[in-house]
Design an enzyme around this catalytic site. Structure first.
Site, PDB file in Angstrom:
ATOM      1  N   ASP A  29       0.848  -1.188   0.000  1.00  0.00           N
ATOM      2  CA  ASP A  29       0.000   0.000   0.000  1.00  0.00           C
ATOM      3  C   ASP A  29       0.887   1.243   0.000  1.00  0.00           C
ATOM      4  O   ASP A  29       1.888   1.316   0.707  1.00  0.00           O
ATOM      5  CB  ASP A  29      -0.917  -0.010   1.236  1.00  0.00           C
ATOM      6  N   HIS A  45     -11.533  -7.468 -12.935  1.00  0.00           N
ATOM      7  CA  HIS A  45     -12.186  -6.330 -12.294  1.00  0.00           C
ATOM      8  C   HIS A  45     -13.480  -6.774 -11.623  1.00  0.00           C
ATOM      9  O   HIS A  45     -14.465  -7.056 -12.283  1.00  0.00           O
ATOM     10  CB  HIS A  45     -12.454  -5.191 -13.277  1.00  0.00           C
ATOM     11  N   HIS A  96     -12.193  -1.448  -6.982  1.00  0.00           N
ATOM     12  CA  HIS A  96     -11.724  -2.752  -7.472  1.00  0.00           C
ATOM     13  C   HIS A  96     -11.460  -3.549  -6.211  1.00  0.00           C
ATOM     14  O   HIS A  96     -10.651  -3.135  -5.364  1.00  0.00           O
ATOM     15  CB  HIS A  96     -10.454  -2.556  -8.315  1.00  0.00           C
ATOM     16  N   HIS A  98     -10.364  -5.379  -3.137  1.00  0.00           N
ATOM     17  CA  HIS A  98      -9.019  -5.574  -2.581  1.00  0.00           C
ATOM     18  C   HIS A  98      -9.130  -5.934  -1.117  1.00  0.00           C
ATOM     19  O   HIS A  98     -10.048  -5.524  -0.416  1.00  0.00           O
ATOM     20  CB  HIS A  98      -8.146  -4.334  -2.767  1.00  0.00           C
ATOM     21  N   HIS A 100      -6.948  -5.707   2.335  1.00  0.00           N
ATOM     22  CA  HIS A 100      -5.779  -5.165   3.033  1.00  0.00           C
ATOM     23  C   HIS A 100      -5.258  -6.248   3.975  1.00  0.00           C
ATOM     24  O   HIS A 100      -6.043  -6.860   4.716  1.00  0.00           O
ATOM     25  CB  HIS A 100      -6.170  -3.965   3.902  1.00  0.00           C
TER      26      HIS A 100
END
Ligand code: AMP
Ligand code: ZN
Length: 112
Positions: A29, A45, A96, A98, A100
């Protein structure tokens, strides 16, 4: 489509990659919130967790299959947190899907 993470997948926007295969990409990140802060994205996507369906769920399951291996490579032996912000109330800024991965220290207990 004007999607930042699709451009990172294409390579037109650079990223600091930590893992890549045919279905996913993991990269650091740009604004880390912990000593280790990596984003895991599908190479398809998918707008958010709210857009996961029977057709694209294999990308999600693949990411989760790889999480233990990636966490180990990042040195996260003490544990880590997986977060996916979804939609307006979830404060999702990049549309999109994701995940973390946060770790490298004892994280705060709060989640909201
Ligand atoms: P979210 O707020 O859950 O949508 O998370 C988007 C994340 O993408 C944030 O943590 C940003 O710091 C990160 N981010 C935005 N642009 C980039 C970039 N070019 N490279 C790496 N991470 C980025
Ligand atoms: Zn995209």
């Amino acid at each position: 489509m004007d999607c930042l993470f699709c451009k990172i997948i294409e390579g037109t926007i650079p990223s600091s990659k930590v893992y890549e295969d045919g279905m996913m990409l993991a990269f650091k990140d740009i604004n880390p919130q912990a000593p280790v802060h990596v984003l895991l994205i599908p190479k398809k996507h998918i707008a958010s967790a709210d857009a996961v369906d029977a057709e694209n769920v294999e990308y999600v399951s693949h990411i989760f299959l790889k999480i233990p291996e990636i966490a180990k490579s990042l040195g996260l032996s003490g544990g880590y947190r997986i977060i996916s912000n979804c939609g307006e109330d979830g404060c999702q800024s990049v549309k999109h899907l994701h995940f973390h991965i946060l770790g490298g220290k004892r994280l705060s207990e709060g989640m909201a």
